[in-house]
Design a protein around this motif. Sequence first.
Motif, short mmCIF file in Angstrom:
data_model
loop_
_atom_site.label_atom_id
_atom_site.label_comp_id
_atom_site.label_asym_id
_atom_site.label_seq_id
_atom_site.Cartn_x
_atom_site.Cartn_y
_atom_site.Cartn_z
N GLN A 190 0.85 -1.19 0.00
CA GLN A 190 0.00 0.00 0.00
C GLN A 190 0.87 1.23 0.00
N LYS A 242 -3.10 5.41 -1.75
CA LYS A 242 -3.61 4.36 -2.64
C LYS A 242 -4.18 3.21 -1.85
N GLU A 243 -4.98 2.39 -2.54
CA GLU A 243 -5.54 1.22 -1.91
C GLU A 243 -4.48 0.11 -1.83
N GLU A 257 -2.82 -3.23 -2.59
CA GLU A 257 -2.86 -3.99 -3.82
C GLU A 257 -2.09 -5.29 -3.69
N GLU A 279 8.43 3.19 -8.11
CA GLU A 279 6.99 2.91 -7.95
C GLU A 279 6.72 1.67 -7.09
#
Length: 122
Positions: free
Chosen positions: A39, A43-44, A46, A87
Amino acid sequence: QVQLVESGGGLVQPGGSLRLSCAASGRTFSTYAMGWFRQAPGKEREFVAAIGRGGSIYADSVKGRFGISRDNAKNTVDLQMNSLKPEDTAVYYCAGRQTIVVARTPEYWNYWGQGTQITVSS
């Protein structure tokens, strides 16, 4: 009840590698699917990778760079992360599911670790 404890997080440069480990309590570890989620801020949570009946599955974003493995004798599941990118920066969570069948949806997982921070930056 299963308790999960992650270790191995930290700061790494782009292109570098890290290995996360998750230690699980409980005597039925081998019957559980185990996974990793992450996470990032804002953001959620994932899916990253999971291992269970039939082998392992990966998110497209990490396929070919990350590898998940488990040692049922030691009650551990590891995530080897190579060619890390900025990322990939996130808090990484170990997860356990009360079935050997893997799933990509966080809501289907029963147990969670406290999370460990991975920061990929130069």
